[in-house]
Design a protein around this motif. Sequence first.
Motif, mmCIF file in Angstrom:
data_model
loop_
_atom_site.group_PDB
_atom_site.id
_atom_site.type_symbol
_atom_site.label_atom_id
_atom_site.label_comp_id
_atom_site.label_asym_id
_atom_site.label_seq_id
_atom_site.Cartn_x
_atom_site.Cartn_y
_atom_site.Cartn_z
ATOM 1 N N THR A 54 -13.989 -10.653 -41.991
ATOM 2 C CA THR A 54 -15.266 -10.708 -43.622
ATOM 3 C C THR A 54 -16.858 -10.344 -42.998
ATOM 4 O O THR A 54 -17.082 -10.283 -41.535
ATOM 5 N N ASP A 56 -20.577 -10.846 -42.268
ATOM 6 C CA ASP A 56 -21.312 -12.200 -42.405
ATOM 7 C C ASP A 56 -22.390 -12.055 -42.285
ATOM 8 O O ASP A 56 -23.703 -12.469 -42.786
ATOM 9 N N LEU A 139 -19.198 0.880 -33.347
ATOM 10 C CA LEU A 139 -18.091 -0.140 -32.473
ATOM 11 C C LEU A 139 -16.560 0.535 -33.411
ATOM 12 O O LEU A 139 -16.333 0.043 -33.658
ATOM 13 N N PRO A 145 -8.918 -6.018 -22.162
ATOM 14 C CA PRO A 145 -9.006 -6.242 -21.002
ATOM 15 C C PRO A 145 -7.545 -5.803 -19.963
ATOM 16 O O PRO A 145 -6.855 -5.568 -19.900
ATOM 17 N N CYS A 179 -14.309 -14.787 -27.965
ATOM 18 C CA CYS A 179 -13.915 -15.043 -29.235
ATOM 19 C C CYS A 179 -15.576 -14.617 -29.612
ATOM 20 O O CYS A 179 -16.776 -16.087 -29.637
ATOM 21 N N GLY A 180 -15.670 -13.459 -29.782
ATOM 22 C CA GLY A 180 -17.519 -13.070 -30.731
ATOM 23 C C GLY A 180 -16.581 -12.770 -32.031
ATOM 24 O O GLY A 180 -16.214 -13.279 -32.334
ATOM 25 N N SER A 181 -17.598 -12.324 -32.802
ATOM 26 C CA SER A 181 -17.386 -12.434 -34.097
ATOM 27 C C SER A 181 -16.203 -12.035 -34.757
ATOM 28 O O SER A 181 -15.790 -12.448 -35.477
ATOM 29 N N SER A 182 -14.825 -11.243 -33.895
ATOM 30 C CA SER A 182 -13.878 -10.742 -34.452
ATOM 31 C C SER A 182 -13.124 -11.933 -34.274
ATOM 32 O O SER A 182 -11.236 -12.197 -34.329
ATOM 33 N N ARG A 202 -13.501 -17.079 -22.751
ATOM 34 C CA ARG A 202 -14.001 -16.837 -21.064
ATOM 35 C C ARG A 202 -16.278 -17.268 -21.462
ATOM 36 O O ARG A 202 -16.346 -18.022 -20.434
ATOM 37 N N SER A 203 -16.304 -16.898 -21.723
ATOM 38 C CA SER A 203 -17.827 -17.353 -22.303
ATOM 39 C C SER A 203 -17.957 -18.325 -23.702
ATOM 40 O O SER A 203 -17.964 -17.144 -25.338
ATOM 41 N N LYS A 291 -25.970 -13.190 -26.584
ATOM 42 C CA LYS A 291 -25.189 -12.336 -27.426
ATOM 43 C C LYS A 291 -25.058 -12.216 -28.477
ATOM 44 O O LYS A 291 -25.905 -13.570 -29.268
ATOM 45 N N ARG A 292 -24.456 -11.960 -29.410
ATOM 46 C CA ARG A 292 -24.761 -11.679 -30.848
ATOM 47 C C ARG A 292 -24.113 -12.748 -31.387
ATOM 48 O O ARG A 292 -22.898 -13.448 -31.534
ATOM 49 N N ALA A 339 -9.063 -9.602 -28.414
ATOM 50 C CA ALA A 339 -10.075 -9.122 -28.954
ATOM 51 C C ALA A 339 -11.706 -8.956 -28.685
ATOM 52 O O ALA A 339 -12.261 -10.251 -28.124
ATOM 53 N N THR A 340 -11.017 -8.267 -27.837
ATOM 54 C CA THR A 340 -12.229 -7.604 -26.661
ATOM 55 C C THR A 340 -13.554 -6.636 -26.658
ATOM 56 O O THR A 340 -13.864 -6.845 -25.624
ATOM 57 N N GLY A 341 -13.145 -6.632 -27.915
ATOM 58 C CA GLY A 341 -14.448 -5.860 -27.957
ATOM 59 C C GLY A 341 -14.389 -4.314 -27.920
ATOM 60 O O GLY A 341 -13.380 -3.982 -28.551
ATOM 61 N N TRP A 454 -22.453 -6.757 -25.110
ATOM 62 C CA TRP A 454 -22.272 -5.064 -25.916
ATOM 63 C C TRP A 454 -23.435 -4.826 -25.723
ATOM 64 O O TRP A 454 -23.718 -3.416 -26.385
HETATM 65 P P1 NAP Z 1 -16.938 -9.077 -28.717
HETATM 66 O O1 NAP Z 1 -18.884 -9.478 -29.215
HETATM 67 O O2 NAP Z 1 -17.572 -7.484 -27.677
HETATM 68 O O3 NAP Z 1 -16.578 -9.959 -27.933
HETATM 69 C C1 NAP Z 1 -15.388 -10.221 -27.463
HETATM 70 C C2 NAP Z 1 -15.020 -11.010 -26.945
HETATM 71 O O4 NAP Z 1 -14.262 -10.745 -25.946
HETATM 72 C C3 NAP Z 1 -16.036 -12.244 -26.074
HETATM 73 O O5 NAP Z 1 -15.400 -13.038 -25.775
HETATM 74 C C4 NAP Z 1 -15.482 -11.671 -24.304
HETATM 75 O O6 NAP Z 1 -15.813 -12.273 -23.346
HETATM 76 C C5 NAP Z 1 -14.191 -11.285 -24.207
HETATM 77 N N1 NAP Z 1 -14.057 -10.639 -23.237
HETATM 78 C C6 NAP Z 1 -13.886 -9.299 -23.200
HETATM 79 N N2 NAP Z 1 -13.019 -8.649 -22.094
HETATM 80 C C7 NAP Z 1 -12.951 -9.687 -21.950
HETATM 81 C C8 NAP Z 1 -11.164 -9.977 -20.775
HETATM 82 N N3 NAP Z 1 -10.960 -9.216 -19.498
HETATM 83 N N4 NAP Z 1 -10.806 -11.647 -19.927
HETATM 84 C C9 NAP Z 1 -11.170 -12.800 -21.709
HETATM 85 N N5 NAP Z 1 -12.416 -12.208 -22.273
HETATM 86 C C10 NAP Z 1 -12.802 -11.090 -22.430
HETATM 87 O O7 NAP Z 1 -16.407 -8.266 -29.575
HETATM 88 P P2 NAP Z 1 -16.609 -8.221 -31.038
HETATM 89 O O8 NAP Z 1 -15.901 -9.743 -31.544
HETATM 90 O O9 NAP Z 1 -15.248 -7.591 -31.284
HETATM 91 O O10 NAP Z 1 -17.682 -8.506 -32.252
HETATM 92 C C11 NAP Z 1 -17.884 -7.031 -31.399
HETATM 93 C C12 NAP Z 1 -19.406 -6.863 -32.540
HETATM 94 O O11 NAP Z 1 -18.447 -6.066 -33.803
HETATM 95 C C13 NAP Z 1 -20.013 -8.312 -33.395
HETATM 96 O O12 NAP Z 1 -21.259 -8.764 -32.024
HETATM 97 C C14 NAP Z 1 -20.571 -7.284 -34.118
HETATM 98 O O13 NAP Z 1 -21.134 -6.505 -34.219
HETATM 99 C C15 NAP Z 1 -19.349 -6.682 -35.231
HETATM 100 N N6 NAP Z 1 -18.973 -7.409 -35.428
HETATM 101 C C16 NAP Z 1 -18.933 -7.749 -36.810
HETATM 102 C C17 NAP Z 1 -18.615 -8.784 -37.861
HETATM 103 C C18 NAP Z 1 -19.663 -9.247 -39.203
HETATM 104 O O14 NAP Z 1 -19.058 -9.833 -39.976
HETATM 105 N N7 NAP Z 1 -20.600 -8.144 -39.437
HETATM 106 C C19 NAP Z 1 -16.977 -9.124 -38.108
HETATM 107 C C20 NAP Z 1 -17.058 -8.530 -36.164
HETATM 108 C C21 NAP Z 1 -17.468 -7.514 -35.515
HETATM 109 P P3 NAP Z 1 -17.305 -11.993 -22.928
HETATM 110 O O15 NAP Z 1 -18.327 -13.171 -23.881
HETATM 111 O O16 NAP Z 1 -16.582 -13.379 -21.837
HETATM 112 O O17 NAP Z 1 -17.165 -10.822 -22.139
#
Ligand code: NAP
Length: 490
Positions: A54, A56, A139, A145, A179-182, A202-203, A291-292, A339-341, A454
């Motif tokens: 979705t 946001d 992105l 990881p 536990c980022g947005s994804s 992790r955080s 963080k975002r 969901a590690t970004g 990120w």
């Molecule tokens: P993210 O915000 O970078 O989150 C990555 C998550 O993975 C974090 O919780 C991180 O923990 C964890 N992680 C990474 N490596 C790990 C490891 N080795 N062991 C354990 N945990 C690990 O990625 P994302 O959720 O895909 O989101 C990225 C961006 O996409 C968002 O900030 C946003 O800009 C965009 N997005 C937007 C929407 C929307 O609705 N508009 C939806 C989805 C995504 P740590 O925090 O400890 O590093």
Amino acid sequence: MNDKCHKRTAIIGAGMAGLLAAINLKKAKREFMVFEKADSLGGTWRDNRYPGLTCDVPAHAYTYSFAPYAEWNAYHATGPEIKRYFEKVASDYGITPFIHFNTEITACHFQEASANWELTDAHGENHIFDIVIVASGVLHHPSTPDITGLDDFQGSCFHSAQWEDDLVLENKNIGIIGCGSSGIQIATALTSVANQLVHFQRSPQWIMPVEQFNYTEEEKQDFRDNQQLIDDIRYDKQYWDNIYRFNKGIINPDSPEMQMIEDICRDYLEASIQDPALREKLRPDYRAACKRLIYNWQYYDCVQNQNVFVETGSIDRVMASGVQMQDGTFHTLDILVLATGFHADRFIKPTSVIGRNGLSLDTFWSPRPTAHYAVTLPGFPNMFMLNGPTGPVGNFSLIDIAERQWEYIDQLLSIIHSGDAETVEPKISAFEDYEKRRIEAAQKTIFSSGCSSWYLDNTGIPMTWPWSYQDFADAMQQPILSEYDIRGAS
Ligand code: NAP
């Protein structure tokens, strides 16, 4: 448009920003081609197909300003809906025939003698263009990881942006790392279908509560009949007040605005999570918006379901049937979602970009990706970035950002098309001044307040626009031409 010169433009990427560039160039009757590495358009909305996806940003604010859309099903739209919107816009504006699908650009070399760009695609073909618009997204390089034993896992294991579409989720034991947005959206969607769901955090993240509601057929009809109703949402004062408040908070972490954001997030956590132990697990140890921020309306309800376990311990290794924690706990899993970004510092990479005098983008982007006002690059004439490095990031519409950037780019393009110049690029001195000021300001933002994200480059400095949204809007209204090296009328 009063063009004196016939110039050809390449657009790299057929996501939101590439389509925007194409629509504007088509309106201006300029010659262009769009190169898209995949077999369909939509960028991030094509790649991400995870359950619960979705946006946001309110749906009516997440459209091009010139293409309002009455058909959104809810205040916040789902990923598939947004992808359909972009497909419709591309079709309505006659852009689809200009897109070369399955055509990844692997190299862009500036040709000094002819003052144009040679682009090489993955099929080995070369293409000559005068102007290059880089709209390759931010992105789009999944980060997996480095966890011992990940390859040993016998169930399904994949990144959130590489969802296995035919996967049966019902009654499975599902682990989600991140536990980022994804990760938050996926966990929210899967709680009701999984047998057991383990959310590895992790955080933990701060969550800003937002509303969500469906639009009725009557409301959609009203939107079709009266565009003002769409504009009322798009330009809603409360929505924009939130953006400005958020922005003030980002650039001044000690401001009352940031205090308010922190209070809202903390109160939401306190009021939502009943079990004190779970509440403490979910409480971040860094400041809100570092963080975002997660904008969500359901996660705190879902995470309290009996079948959900929040794991905040350290992962020791992944084994064939699940995840072994360092404290000895073992989580038996059928599916493991990463969901590690993303690697957010790549932008157009791994495409090889070579500008004037053999300057490579890799060299220019060492130690960090950057661009003059997020748009242009000294040493890379007639190359323009949409949603490039150092642009504004946060919980607002990147479409609005790209449209404002286009306003700036279009004025530089006009100089080239008018024949007043052959090439345009920022002066190195102007760029260095911008970057120095930007880094100084970025280190004072909330993003620098002590968390990983990120937003940070390899040296720990935010790669973001560090001033106000209004400053960005003002900067994009008109390029300062004295900052530009404008060469050779053709
Ligand atoms: P993210 O915000 O970078 O989150 C990555 C998550 O993975 C974090 O919780 C991180 O923990 C964890 N992680 C990474 N490596 C790990 C490891 N080795 N062991 C354990 N945990 C690990 O990625 P994302 O959720 O895909 O989101 C990225 C961006 O996409 C968002 O900030 C946003 O800009 C965009 N997005 C937007 C929407 C929307 O609705 N508009 C939806 C989805 C995504 P740590 O925090 O400890 O590093």
